[in-house]
Design an enzyme around this catalytic site. Structure first.
Site, short mmCIF file in Angstrom:
data_model
loop_
_atom_site.label_atom_id
_atom_site.label_comp_id
_atom_site.label_asym_id
_atom_site.label_seq_id
_atom_site.Cartn_x
_atom_site.Cartn_y
_atom_site.Cartn_z
CD GLU A 276 4.42 0.26 6.93
OE1 GLU A 276 5.35 0.41 7.73
OE2 GLU A 276 4.04 1.18 6.17
CG ASP B 141 -0.17 0.11 2.55
OD1 ASP B 141 0.85 -0.60 2.70
OD2 ASP B 141 -0.59 0.89 3.42
ZN LIG Z 1 6.94 2.00 4.02
#
Ligand SMILES: [Zn+2]
Length: 417
Positions: A182, A87
Site C-alpha cells: 500500500e 507493508d
Molecule cells: Zn497506512
C-alpha cells in the site's frame, strides 16, 4: 446486544507480535509483493486465521491474505470486507522493531530509549493530550513502529477471533483482506475482487480514534521531459540550452507560499516535485498534483503548464513534453452513492463509546482505488499517529476501541438488513 466489557484485551498482544516482523515495501522492485518478506507476516496471519477456525484463510502468490467469516444470520446482509495493509513505509526502517509500552501515560514528552534524541513531544503531538491514563506503544526510536498499518491488521484479527468465538452475535458474511505494498501505491494492483466477493469494504488505516474518512485526494502525476541543446562547454556561447537548468528553473517558479505540501492543510491541494534527473541534453521532472476536486486538479495542471511555457520562452530552441497520468480519484464520488456505509460506521463508532468525526484524507488509501474498482471503501481509524517516522505511536485503548467498532459494525449491517 451488549458486548462483553473486556473482550478486546488481546489486540495489543497481537500488535506487538506483528510489528517485529519486517514488512517494508520497496518502490524500486517490480515484483508483487515488492519485497518477499511481506509474506512472512502474511503467512502468520493466514495460519492464525485458520487456527481460529476460518477454514478458507490463505496467502496467495501475490502476497494477499483472504479469509471468510461465515454469516450467523438467515437475513440477506451485504457482504462486508475489512481491509488493512501489511507493508510499512520505505521512508523509515522497519527492521528489528523493538516496541515499548508506556503504561498509564501521565502527560508530557516521551523520550525513546534506543535513541534519546528521538522525543515524542506533547507540544508537537497534540493528540497525546487525549491519551492521559492510556498505554502508549512506541518503537525504541531507532525504527518506525509500524502501527501504520499493523494496528489495523491486529484490530481486524482481534475482531475476527471474537466473532468466531461468539456465533450468537448476528452478522452477515464477513470478508478479511490484508494487502501488500500500500505504501508504494500498489496495494490493490493484484487484488482479486471477484474472489473476495464483497459488496462494501472498510479499510482500518486512520489516525484519531473516532475518525471515519470518506474522502481522499484526487491525484495525478505530471512528467515533464525537457530536450535542451547540447554543445561543448568550451565552445557553447550562444548555443547551449542546458536541460538541467531548464528543469531547475521550472521548479524555482512553482508557487512557494501556497500550493505546496508545507504551506497547505485541510482541503487545500498542491503541486509537489518528487523526482528530477537529467544531463545537459535531456532532463526529466516528476511532479505530483493533489486536490479534493477534479476542477482543482485541472487548475493546478494549467498553472504548471503555464509555468513551463513561460520558462521555455527563455530557451527558444529547446522543447518539452508534458504528460499527465491519473493516479487515483477522491473516493467520495463513489461512496456518496451508498450513504449507509458511512452512516453505519458512524453508529458503530458511537456504540464503541466514541464521538464519530467525519474527515478527509490528504492522501490516497487502498480504499480510494478499491472504490473506483467497484468496492466502495471508506477508512476507519486504527489509532496510528506520526506514521512513517521513528516517533510513530498508537495507544492500546484506541486499538481496543477500533476492535469494538468493527464488531458493532458487523452487527449494525445485520440489524438494518
Ligand atoms: Zn497506512
Amino acid at each position: 446486544m451488549p458486548l462483553p466489557p473486556d473482550f478486546t484485551h488481546t489486540v495489543t498482544e497481537r500488535f506487538l507480535r506483528y510489528v517485529v516482523i519486517d514488512t517494508q515495501s520497496d518502490p524500486a522492485s517490480p515484483t508483487c509483493p515488492s519485497s518477499e518478506k511481506q509474506k512472512d507476516l502474511g503467512r502468520l496471519l493466514a495460519a492464525e486465521l485458520r487456527a481460529m477456525g476460518i477454514a478458507d484463510a490463505h496467502l496467495d502468490a501475490h502476497g494477499y491474505v483472504y479469509a471468510t467469516i461465515p454469516a450467523t444470520t438467515d437475513k440477506h446482509v451485504p457482504v462486508i470486507c475489512f481491509c488493512s495493509h501489511m507493508d510499512t513505509s520505505p521512508d523509515c526502517t522497519g527492521k528489528d522493531v523493538k516496541p515499548q509500552v508506556v503504561r498509564n501515560y501521565r502527560g508530557g514528552d516521551i523520550v525513546l530509549p534506543g535513541d534519546t534524541a528521538q522525543v515524542i513531544r506533547a507540544a508537537e503531538h497534540p493528540a497525546l493530550a487525549a491519551q492521559i491514563g492510556n498505554d502508549i506503544v512506541t518503537s525504541d526510536g531507532t525504527t518506525l513502529l509500524g502501527a501504520d498499518d499493523k494496528a489495523g491488521v491486529a484490530e481486524i484479527m482481534d475482531a475476527a477471533q471474537f466473532l468466531v468465538d461468539h456465533p450468537e452475535i448476528k452478522h452477515g458474511t464477513i470478508k478479511i483482506l490484508f494487502t501488500p505494498d500500500e505504501e508504494i501505491g500498489r496495494g490493490v494492483d493484484k487484488v482479486d475482487l471477484k474472489k473476495l466477493g464483497a459488496d462494501f469494504a472498510y479499510t482500518l488505516d486512520g489516525e484519531n480514534a473516532g475518525n471515519i474518512e470518506d474522502e481522499t485526494f484526487s491525484a495525478d502525476v505530471a512528467t515533464i521531459t525537457i530536450e535542451g541543446v547540447s554543445a561543448h562547454p568550451g565552445f557553447a556561447k550562444g548555443k547551449m540550452e542546458h536541460a538541467i537548468k531548464i528543469a531547475a528553473a521550472i521548479v524555482d517558479r512553482l508557487p512557494k507560499s501556497s500550493c505546496t505540501p508545507e504551506t497547505t492543510e485541510g482541503r487545500q491541494g498542491f503541486l509537489h516535485p518528487i523526482a528530477i534527473s537529467g544531463a545537459l541534453e535531456q532532463a526529466t521532472l516528476g511532479i505530483i498534483v493533489r486536490d479534493f476536486a477534479d476542477d482543482g486538479l485541472k487548475e493546478k495542471e494549467i498553472l504548471l503548464e503555464n509555468i513551463i511555457r513561460s520558462v521555455m520562452t527563455d530557451f527558444p530552441r529547446s522543447t518539452y513534453r508534458l504528460e499527465i497520468k491519473p493516479q487515483y480519484r477522491n473516493m467520495k464520488q463513489v461512496i456518496d452513492r451508498h450513504p449507509e456505509i458511512v452512516d453505519y460506521a458512524m453508529e458503530a463508532i458511537r456504540r464503541a463509546g466514541l464521538r464519530p468525526v467525519k474527515t478527509s484524507i490528504r492522501g490516497g488509501t487502498d480504499g480510494s482505488r478499491l472504490s473506483f474498482m467497484g468496492l466502495p471503501c471508506p477508512n476507519i481509524f486504527a489509532g496510528e499517529h506520526a506514521f512513517h517516522s521513528r516517533l510513530e505511536w498508537v495507544s492500546r485503548q484506541d486499538m481496543e476501541a477500533a476492535v469494538r467498532t468493527i464488531v458493532h459494525l458487523t452487527m449494525i449491517w445485520e440489524e438494518r438488513s
